[in-house]
Design a protein around this motif. Structure first.
Motif, PDB file in Angstrom:
ATOM      1  N   SER A  12      10.296   8.421  -0.705  1.00  0.00           N
ATOM      2  CA  SER A  12      10.801   8.970   0.561  1.00  0.00           C
ATOM      3  C   SER A  12       9.945   8.561   1.756  1.00  0.00           C
ATOM      4  N   ALA A  13       8.843   7.846   1.505  1.00  0.00           N
ATOM      5  CA  ALA A  13       7.917   7.503   2.594  1.00  0.00           C
ATOM      6  C   ALA A  13       8.611   6.685   3.680  1.00  0.00           C
ATOM      7  N   GLU A  14       9.439   5.720   3.262  1.00  0.00           N
ATOM      8  CA  GLU A  14      10.091   4.858   4.265  1.00  0.00           C
ATOM      9  C   GLU A  14      11.208   5.588   5.019  1.00  0.00           C
ATOM     10  N   SER A  15      11.567   6.783   4.556  1.00  0.00           N
ATOM     11  CA  SER A  15      12.487   7.629   5.330  1.00  0.00           C
ATOM     12  C   SER A  15      11.742   8.434   6.375  1.00  0.00           C
ATOM     13  N   ASN A  39       5.623   0.709  -7.258  1.00  0.00           N
ATOM     14  CA  ASN A  39       4.765   1.553  -6.409  1.00  0.00           C
ATOM     15  C   ASN A  39       3.987   0.657  -5.450  1.00  0.00           C
ATOM     16  N   LEU A  40       3.569   1.270  -4.348  1.00  0.00           N
ATOM     17  CA  LEU A  40       2.830   0.510  -3.348  1.00  0.00           C
ATOM     18  C   LEU A  40       1.558  -0.097  -3.940  1.00  0.00           C
ATOM     19  N   GLU A  41       0.955   0.641  -4.875  1.00  0.00           N
ATOM     20  CA  GLU A  41      -0.278   0.169  -5.518  1.00  0.00           C
ATOM     21  C   GLU A  41      -0.242   0.645  -6.963  1.00  0.00           C
ATOM     22  N   PRO A  42      -1.042   0.040  -7.860  1.00  0.00           N
ATOM     23  CA  PRO A  42      -1.048   0.536  -9.240  1.00  0.00           C
ATOM     24  C   PRO A  42      -1.450   2.011  -9.258  1.00  0.00           C
ATOM     25  N   ILE A  44       8.615   5.528  -9.938  1.00  0.00           N
ATOM     26  CA  ILE A  44       8.757   4.966  -8.590  1.00  0.00           C
ATOM     27  C   ILE A  44       8.066   5.847  -7.561  1.00  0.00           C
ATOM     28  N   GLY A  45       7.086   5.288  -6.841  1.00  0.00           N
ATOM     29  CA  GLY A  45       6.497   6.003  -5.704  1.00  0.00           C
ATOM     30  C   GLY A  45       5.756   7.268  -6.070  1.00  0.00           C
ATOM     31  N   THR A  46       5.062   7.240  -7.208  1.00  0.00           N
ATOM     32  CA  THR A  46       4.257   8.414  -7.559  1.00  0.00           C
ATOM     33  C   THR A  46       2.860   7.975  -7.972  1.00  0.00           C
ATOM     34  N   SER A  47       1.859   8.770  -7.572  1.00  0.00           N
ATOM     35  CA  SER A  47       0.466   8.392  -7.837  1.00  0.00           C
ATOM     36  C   SER A  47       0.063   8.657  -9.281  1.00  0.00           C
ATOM     37  N   GLY A  48       0.909   9.359 -10.031  1.00  0.00           N
ATOM     38  CA  GLY A  48       0.590   9.618 -11.432  1.00  0.00           C
ATOM     39  C   GLY A  48      -0.612  10.530 -11.589  1.00  0.00           C
ATOM     40  N   SER A  49      -0.766  11.472 -10.683  1.00  0.00           N
ATOM     41  CA  SER A  49      -1.944  12.335 -10.760  1.00  0.00           C
ATOM     42  C   SER A  49      -1.607  13.789 -11.031  1.00  0.00           C
ATOM     43  N   GLN A  90      10.007  14.471  -8.408  1.00  0.00           N
ATOM     44  CA  GLN A  90       8.984  15.463  -8.076  1.00  0.00           C
ATOM     45  C   GLN A  90       9.143  15.899  -6.623  1.00  0.00           C
ATOM     46  N   ASN A  91      10.065  15.253  -5.921  1.00  0.00           N
ATOM     47  CA  ASN A  91      10.208  15.528  -4.489  1.00  0.00           C
ATOM     48  C   ASN A  91      11.038  16.780  -4.251  1.00  0.00           C
ATOM     49  N   VAL A  92      10.694  17.492  -3.195  1.00  0.00           N
ATOM     50  CA  VAL A  92      11.445  18.704  -2.849  1.00  0.00           C
ATOM     51  C   VAL A  92      12.472  18.414  -1.755  1.00  0.00           C
ATOM     52  N   ALA A 102       4.085  -4.135  -7.426  1.00  0.00           N
ATOM     53  CA  ALA A 102       3.483  -3.465  -6.271  1.00  0.00           C
ATOM     54  C   ALA A 102       4.218  -3.865  -4.999  1.00  0.00           C
ATOM     55  N   GLY A 103       4.564  -2.856  -4.192  1.00  0.00           N
ATOM     56  CA  GLY A 103       5.234  -3.145  -2.924  1.00  0.00           C
ATOM     57  C   GLY A 103       5.978  -1.923  -2.422  1.00  0.00           C
ATOM     58  N   TRP A 104       6.834  -2.130  -1.425  1.00  0.00           N
ATOM     59  CA  TRP A 104       7.588  -1.048  -0.806  1.00  0.00           C
ATOM     60  C   TRP A 104       8.784  -0.684  -1.678  1.00  0.00           C
TER      61      TRP A 104
HETATM   62  P1  OAD Z   1       1.484  11.141  -3.993  1.00  0.00           P
HETATM   63  O1  OAD Z   1       1.315  11.298  -2.522  1.00  0.00           O
HETATM   64  O2  OAD Z   1       0.402  11.632  -4.891  1.00  0.00           O
HETATM   65  O3  OAD Z   1       1.692   9.601  -4.330  1.00  0.00           O
HETATM   66  C1  OAD Z   1       2.595   8.818  -3.610  1.00  0.00           C
HETATM   67  C2  OAD Z   1       2.538   7.408  -4.195  1.00  0.00           C
HETATM   68  O4  OAD Z   1       3.509   6.644  -3.529  1.00  0.00           O
HETATM   69  C3  OAD Z   1       1.190   6.713  -4.006  1.00  0.00           C
HETATM   70  O5  OAD Z   1       0.787   6.110  -5.241  1.00  0.00           O
HETATM   71  C4  OAD Z   1       1.484   5.645  -2.938  1.00  0.00           C
HETATM   72  O6  OAD Z   1       0.749   4.441  -3.147  1.00  0.00           O
HETATM   73  C5  OAD Z   1       2.957   5.392  -3.171  1.00  0.00           C
HETATM   74  N1  OAD Z   1       3.687   4.966  -1.977  1.00  0.00           N
HETATM   75  C6  OAD Z   1       3.490   5.324  -0.677  1.00  0.00           C
HETATM   76  N2  OAD Z   1       4.393   4.737   0.122  1.00  0.00           N
HETATM   77  C7  OAD Z   1       5.202   3.975  -0.680  1.00  0.00           C
HETATM   78  C8  OAD Z   1       6.333   3.123  -0.460  1.00  0.00           C
HETATM   79  N3  OAD Z   1       6.831   2.930   0.756  1.00  0.00           N
HETATM   80  N4  OAD Z   1       6.894   2.516  -1.527  1.00  0.00           N
HETATM   81  C9  OAD Z   1       6.394   2.703  -2.775  1.00  0.00           C
HETATM   82  N5  OAD Z   1       5.337   3.484  -3.052  1.00  0.00           N
HETATM   83  C10 OAD Z   1       4.749   4.111  -2.022  1.00  0.00           C
HETATM   84  O7  OAD Z   1       2.872  11.819  -4.350  1.00  0.00           O
HETATM   85  P2  OAD Z   1       3.441  12.270  -5.776  1.00  0.00           P
HETATM   86  O8  OAD Z   1       2.979  11.367  -6.851  1.00  0.00           O
HETATM   87  O9  OAD Z   1       4.898  12.489  -5.594  1.00  0.00           O
HETATM   88  O10 OAD Z   1       3.557  18.568  -6.390  1.00  0.00           O
HETATM   89  O11 OAD Z   1       2.744  13.677  -5.957  1.00  0.00           O
HETATM   90  C11 OAD Z   1       3.038  14.421  -7.097  1.00  0.00           C
HETATM   91  C12 OAD Z   1       3.032  15.876  -6.786  1.00  0.00           C
HETATM   92  O12 OAD Z   1       1.811  16.249  -6.157  1.00  0.00           O
HETATM   93  C13 OAD Z   1       4.060  16.331  -5.773  1.00  0.00           C
HETATM   94  O13 OAD Z   1       5.341  16.543  -6.311  1.00  0.00           O
HETATM   95  C14 OAD Z   1       3.489  17.618  -5.321  1.00  0.00           C
HETATM   96  C15 OAD Z   1       2.105  17.145  -5.057  1.00  0.00           C
HETATM   97  O14 OAD Z   1       1.147  18.045  -4.914  1.00  0.00           O
HETATM   98  C16 OAD Z   1       3.789  19.850  -6.144  1.00  0.00           C
HETATM   99  O15 OAD Z   1       4.025  20.255  -5.025  1.00  0.00           O
HETATM  100  C17 OAD Z   1       3.762  20.724  -7.363  1.00  0.00           C
END
Ligand code: OAD
Length: 231
Positions: free
Chosen positions: A12-15, A197-200, A170-175, A87-89, A212-214
């Protein structure tokens, strides 16, 4: 071919929706402890309600991007063989046309009644406290899963991950777990794993294919490949 797509804030970042971890652990100037935990809500409910009211209004003013639209196109090609787990709201997947969708961390556009458990669709502010449309108590909160709370639909998600042939992240930091563990589960069960994802990411195991990319560029290209291969 069964496909599970896990999405995070990056799609959703590009939105124009800010991600979580690209701002030094602060979220619009607030710590996660203050605005994304039950304890933070107990300490200062008005602040938390105002915070999510602002997020709800901000999301209403943005639109889905090419990545959301591409996943809706994937669903049109694969039907029920595709499950999108977000994971997005925000509601950008729905607005792009995705129907087979799980919001594991809840939805900004629902409220949750702490008195009766109802989860009404909600597009207005929750501060000042309106009554619950079901029980009348003024105990509504955002229907968003906070740290320390149980995500939604875990059984359905795990069943789909175990059974899928392709797992894409897609687009999640995996944390944040349990979502961050799904790639290892899918892989152990024989799925081909892909990261866009933008980065590994911080994933515990390497993906079979990591790009890796947008998201707005990578996702439409990946969807084209799958749709073409299906013929
Ligand atoms: P993060 O903010 O942790 O990670 C976003 C990921 O998207 C990062 O790895 C960025 O490199 C990548 N990214 C950013 N812009 C991008 C783009 N234009 N195209 C592709 N990738 C891009 O977000 P989440 O992984 O979603 O939980 O975070 C997981 C959870 O942590 C969320 O759902 C939320 C948060 O705390 C709760 O609220 C329970």
């Amino acid at each position: 071919m069964r496909i599970v797509v896990l999405t995070g804030a990056g799609i959703s970042a590009e939105s124009g929706v800010p991600t979580f971890r690209d701002a030094d652990g602060l979220w619009e100037g607030h710590s996660v402890d203050d605005v994304a935990t039950p304890e933070g809500f107990e300490r200062d409910p008005d602040l938390v309600q105002r915070f999510y009211d602002a997020r709800r209004r901000a999301v209403a003013s943005v639109v889905p991007n090419a990545a959301h639209h591409a996943l809706a196109r994937l669903e049109r090609a694969f039907g029920d063989e595709l499950l999108v787990v977000t994971q997005n709201v925000d509601d950008l997947h729905e607005r792009a046309g995705t129907r087979n969708l799980v919001h594991m961390h809840g939805e900004l556009q629902r409220a949750l009644c702490a008195a009766c458990g109802a989860r009404p669709v909600w597009d207005a502010d929750l501060e000042p406290r309106p009554p619950c449309p079901v029980c009348g108590e003024r105990m509504l909160r955002p229907d968003v899963v906070w740290f320390g709370e149980m995500p939604y639909d875990l059984d359905r998600i795990e069943d789909a991950v175990v059974a899928c042939d392709v797992f894409a992240s897609i687009g999640t930091s995996g944390s944040v777990y349990p979502a961050a563990g799904y790639v290892a589960l899918a892989s152990a069960c024989g799925a081909w794993t892909v990261e866009l994802n933008l980065e590994p990411s911080d994933a515990l195991i390497p993906f079979d294919d990591a790009r890796a990319g947008w998201a707005g560029e990578l996702v439409p290209a990946w969807v084209d490949e799958l749709v073409t291969a299906r013929g």
